[in-house]
Write a protein that holds these residues in place. Structure first.
Motif, mmCIF file in Angstrom:
data_model
loop_
_atom_site.group_PDB
_atom_site.id
_atom_site.type_symbol
_atom_site.label_atom_id
_atom_site.label_comp_id
_atom_site.label_asym_id
_atom_site.label_seq_id
_atom_site.Cartn_x
_atom_site.Cartn_y
_atom_site.Cartn_z
ATOM 1 N N ALA A 1 22.544 29.883 -51.492
ATOM 2 C CA ALA A 1 23.467 30.260 -50.422
ATOM 3 C C ALA A 1 24.672 31.015 -50.961
ATOM 4 C CB ALA A 1 23.922 29.023 -49.656
ATOM 5 N N ASP A 2 24.946 30.873 -52.267
ATOM 6 C CA ASP A 2 26.098 31.552 -52.882
ATOM 7 C C ASP A 2 25.777 32.990 -53.282
ATOM 8 O OD1 ASP A 2 28.059 29.365 -52.932
ATOM 9 O OD2 ASP A 2 26.600 28.398 -54.249
ATOM 10 N N LEU A 3 24.561 33.441 -53.023
ATOM 11 C CA LEU A 3 24.186 34.815 -53.393
ATOM 12 C C LEU A 3 25.112 35.836 -52.740
ATOM 13 C CD1 LEU A 3 22.142 36.619 -54.897
ATOM 14 C CD2 LEU A 3 20.746 36.624 -52.822
ATOM 15 N N GLY A 4 25.590 35.533 -51.541
ATOM 16 C CA GLY A 4 26.478 36.450 -50.824
ATOM 17 C C GLY A 4 27.787 36.699 -51.534
ATOM 18 N N SER A 5 28.201 35.791 -52.396
ATOM 19 C CA SER A 5 29.455 36.000 -53.128
ATOM 20 C C SER A 5 29.267 36.965 -54.296
ATOM 21 C CB SER A 5 29.993 34.657 -53.646
ATOM 22 O OG SER A 5 29.059 34.057 -54.534
ATOM 23 N N TYR A 6 28.017 37.201 -54.702
ATOM 24 C CA TYR A 6 27.713 38.142 -55.779
ATOM 25 C C TYR A 6 27.404 39.546 -55.240
ATOM 26 C CZ TYR A 6 27.163 34.216 -59.051
ATOM 27 O OH TYR A 6 27.374 33.121 -59.846
ATOM 28 N N ILE A 7 26.778 39.593 -54.061
ATOM 29 C CA ILE A 7 26.259 40.851 -53.513
ATOM 30 C C ILE A 7 27.063 41.274 -52.290
ATOM 31 C CG2 ILE A 7 24.217 42.046 -52.626
ATOM 32 C CD1 ILE A 7 23.978 41.125 -55.535
ATOM 33 N N ASN A 8 27.333 42.569 -52.218
ATOM 34 C CA ASN A 8 28.026 43.126 -51.052
ATOM 35 C C ASN A 8 26.986 43.364 -49.960
ATOM 36 O OD1 ASN A 8 29.547 44.558 -49.195
ATOM 37 N ND2 ASN A 8 30.585 45.790 -50.758
#
Length: 762
Positions: free
Chosen positions: A139-146
């Motif tokens: 779920a934290d992938l969004g903090s890495y990817i725009n």
């Protein structure tokens, strides 16, 4: 390695040079095809104008690719080690992907390629970091990817395809309605206005798209933004004056200027903006490395927040990159291959269709035809007739061959001008609205839209052209998916063991690039093979007889080799030889089919007094096709038998086939010699050997019948052996029929000349 990151930086730099070469080879169609297709100005002039546009755009480019730094991923979430692995993976996969499409001759988007390479590598690297963390989840992938930027880019791709096609079709339809195909007279009266509109649109495009990436835009920003309407009006007034003056002084159409200026504008914008697709990543890698070295911090601990800051341009690098792009434009053979794809799909006249129709293309064509018929019931007949008159094509001198038809302009200057104008305006609008856009997608789809509106896709070619467009569009989405997956796999391998995998992946890259280069070179060489069949352009029976002799000698020579290799491959169970043999017969069959496709031009070109030549030529082509069909069956049946691992033919069977092969080889060699030497009187003696070869084949068939009744135990062997002998009889029949046709036609064609000579002597 002591410093793996320095090695990576050097490798990325070298790959950037190669990436520029393959990128320009792909994107050259964006600004060249409209000018090349219309043949309004010489190719040399087109190349000079485009080269100036490329070089100026490159030198004045900002040289910074924002998407490479922070457009796709969040730099602060990665350390220096991660970033270098990502950039290394991106450059390897980008160059291989673009080169793959260039080799196929399919235009794709360098923007989409680099974006999805970055996205794929960043996502996999993010997942690796998440997997190594105890506190983070997927779920934290969004903090890495725009993610917002990525979704915007994907939606922009889909929208650009349909919008460009639709707008291109509409503008071209109205332009053709006004000027028609007989536009010479109307262009004298209204050409200045049309030219001014086109040039104004192109100028507007250069200002908003071309200047936006230059160092000078900061100084011009206040003058341009908010004053677009005034710029357009002033440009129109200026270009209207120039158009009237140009036509009055030179007595030439202003469309020549439109095409030249449009080509320059698109080339300038391409290099000024798309250059960053090739050097944006290397420059970001260089500045990352520079910042890391200055910090003295461990690479796994050094945060890449530095990429959030504005990175300055490197003038020397831009100058070198511009020079490489110009040299590539002049010398890249793959650029010509990619350009041929768009020209073949947009050509107004007949062409060698590059794509085979499929169920989807047939369905689209049938659907559009049904829709067209439905609309025709709504529009009044007088209106339809009035519109139809605008699309009547002028009578042209009949082309001798399809190749000569292809050498003619692919489309006229009206369509070339619309292509350049509409593509420029759409890219300008998208840029002003800050929408992501691929210049390749827009220019290609505008060209397809104008082709559709110009009725270039008629009943004769629609299924082929639509299939081609669908193939190209499918390739675009394949680019995105392939880039995402491939870069993800590569970055995973590098992260796993950078010291080992980086050199291995670079060696694989070099090998694949070399293999693609040689494959493309061999393909081009085969296209110009001296053994290829040539289309006849003669207008008399005697001329056709003489010109066709080379083709017949060619087919006999290649057919002899194909038959011998089939027998040899069966005897040695050589699958490689049989596979190669199947490709050779496919090539020969395609060439014979191409000659049959040229019959329309051949008959159109005949003298009224020599119509008899058409019957002779059609019969000859029919016999050649019969010969290739027999050879095709023999070759492919042999390959299938060995490939399926069936029981080997018996020694006696191979020996008998070799006897037949020897007889046929002797017969074919004598036939080839007669046609090469134009010794047509020898044909009679060759025909006398017909019974000798026939009897031999008949004898072998009878022997196999006896073996089958007494000792043969393999149904597959029996079926193959009988099939080969029966097809050999058909091959001999077709060959003898061809020789008889030649013998009869040659004698009858020289008798009138002999009688006339004797009468004049008396």
């Amino acid at each position: 390695m002591d410093n793996i990151y320095l090695f990576m930086l050097i490798a990325i730099t070298v790959l950037a040079v190669a990436d520029i070469i393959v990128g320009v080879s792909n994107d050259a169609i964006n600004f060249l095809n409209s000018a090349i297709g219309s043949k309004a100005i010489s190719l040399r002039t087109i190349m000079i104008v485009a080269s100036l546009g490329i070089f100026i755009g490159a030198v004045f480019s900002s040289g910074m690719m924002e998407v490479a730094r922070k457009g796709i991923f969040v730099p602060a979430m990665f350390n220096f080690e991660d970033i270098m692995y990502i950039f290394m993976a991106v450059m390897i996969t980008d160059i291989l992907l673009l080169d793959f499409f260039n080799t196929l001759g399919l235009p794709t988007s360098t923007t989409v390629s680099i974006v999805f390479n970055l996205l794929g590598a960043a996502v996999v690297m993010s997942l690796i970091k998440i997997g190594a963390s105890d506190s983070q989840t997927i779920a934290d992938l969004g903090s890495y990817i725009n993610t917002e930027k990525a979704i915007t880019i994907i939606s922009g791709i889909v929208m650009s395809v349909f919008i460009a096609f639709t707008i291109g079709a509409i503008v071209q339809w109205f332009s053709r309605l006004v000027f028609t195909f007989q536009y010479e007279n109307k262009i004298k009266n209204f050409g200045a206005v049309f030219g001014a509109v086109c040039l104004t649109a192109i100028t507007y495009f250069i200002f908003l798209k071309g200047l936006k990436g230059t160092p000078y835009y900061k100084d011009l920003k206040g003058l341009v933004e908010g004053n677009e309407i005034y710029i357009i009006l002033c440009s129109f007034a200026l270009w209207l004056t120039v158009s009237y003056a140009y036509q009055a002084i030179t007595k030439k159409t202003i469309l020549l200027v439109v095409i030249a200026v449009g080509t320059f504008g698109l080339a300038l914008a391409f290099s000024g903006n798309d250059l960053v697709n090739f050097i944006g990543v290397p420059m970001a890698a260089y500045h990352s490395y520079d910042a890391w070295v200055a910090s003295g911090i461990d690479p796994a601990m050094f945060s890449m927040e530095v990429l959030d800051k504005k990175v300055p341009a490197e003038p020397v690098l831009l100058f070198v990159a511009g020079g490489i792009m110009v040299l590539t434009l002049w010398f890249s053979k793959k650029a010509k291959t990619v350009a041929e794809t768009e020209l073949s799909l947009s050509r107004q006249g007949d062409t060698h269709e590059k794509f085979e129709p499929n169920a989807l293309s047939r369905g689209v064509v049938k659907g559009v035809s049904w829709l067209s018929e439905a609309v025709s019931f709504i529009i009044p007949k007088p209106t339809q007739e009035r519109i139809g008159r605008s699309f009547i094509k002028p009578e042209t001198v009949a082309m001798t061959t399809k190749d000569q038809s292809i050498d003619a302009p692919a489309f006229d200057m009206i369509r070339a001008s619309v292509n350049l104008m509409v593509a420029g305006v759409l890219i300008a609008i998208a840029t002003s609205m800050k929408l992501p856009l691929s210049t390749t997608y827009v220019t290609f789809m505008v060209a397809m839209g104008t082709s559709f509106a110009d009725r270039a896709w008629g009943r004769e070619s629609a299924v082929y052209r639509v299939a081609g467009v669908l193939n190209v569009i499918g390739g675009w989405f394949g680019t995105a998916l392939g880039a995402f997956i491939a870069s993800g796999v590569v970055v995973f391998l590098i992260k796993w063991n950078p010291s080992v995998m980086t050199p291995i992946l670079l060696l694989v890259t070099v090998f694949l690039l070399y293999r693609n280069y040689t494959a493309h070179k061999n393909k081009a060489k085969n296209a110009a093979d001296e053994d290829s069949l040539k289309e006849t352009g003669s207008r008399s029976v005697q001329g056709v007889i003489q010109e066709s002799a080379d083709n017949i000698a060619n087919v006999i020579k290649r057919g002899n080799r194909i038959y011998t290799n089939a027998v040899k491959g069966l005897g040695k169970q050589d699958l490689t030889l049989l596979k190669k043999n199947s490709k050779q017969i496919d090539k020969l069959s395609t060439e014979v089919d191409s000659l049959r496709d040229n019959i329309f031009y051949f008959i159109k070109n005949l003298d009224e007094t020599s119509v008899r030549a058409s019957t002779f030529y059609i019969n000859i082509l029919g016999y050649l096709q019969d010969m290739t069909q027999s050879l095709e069956y023999i070759s492919k049946a042999s390959h299938k038998h060995i490939n399926n691992n069936h029981q080997k033919l018996k020694f006696s069977q191979i020996k008998e086939l070799k006897e037949v092969d020897d007889k046929i080889e002797s017969l074919f060699e004598e036939t080839k010699g007669a046609f090469e030497a134009r010794s047509f009187e020898q044909i009679g003696s060759i025909l006398n050997r017909k019974k000798e070869v026939y009897d031999l084949v008949k004898e072998k068939i009878e022997k196999q019948v006896k073996r089958t009744r007494t000792e043969e135990s393999s149904p597959k062997n029996t079926t193959l052996y009988f099939s080969l002998l029966l097809e050999t009889k058909d091959l001999l029949n077709a060959t003898m029929n061809l020789l008889e046709e030649y013998h009869t036609s040659h004698d009858s064609s020289i008798e009138p000349a002999t009688i006339e000579k004797e009468e004049s002597t008396e």
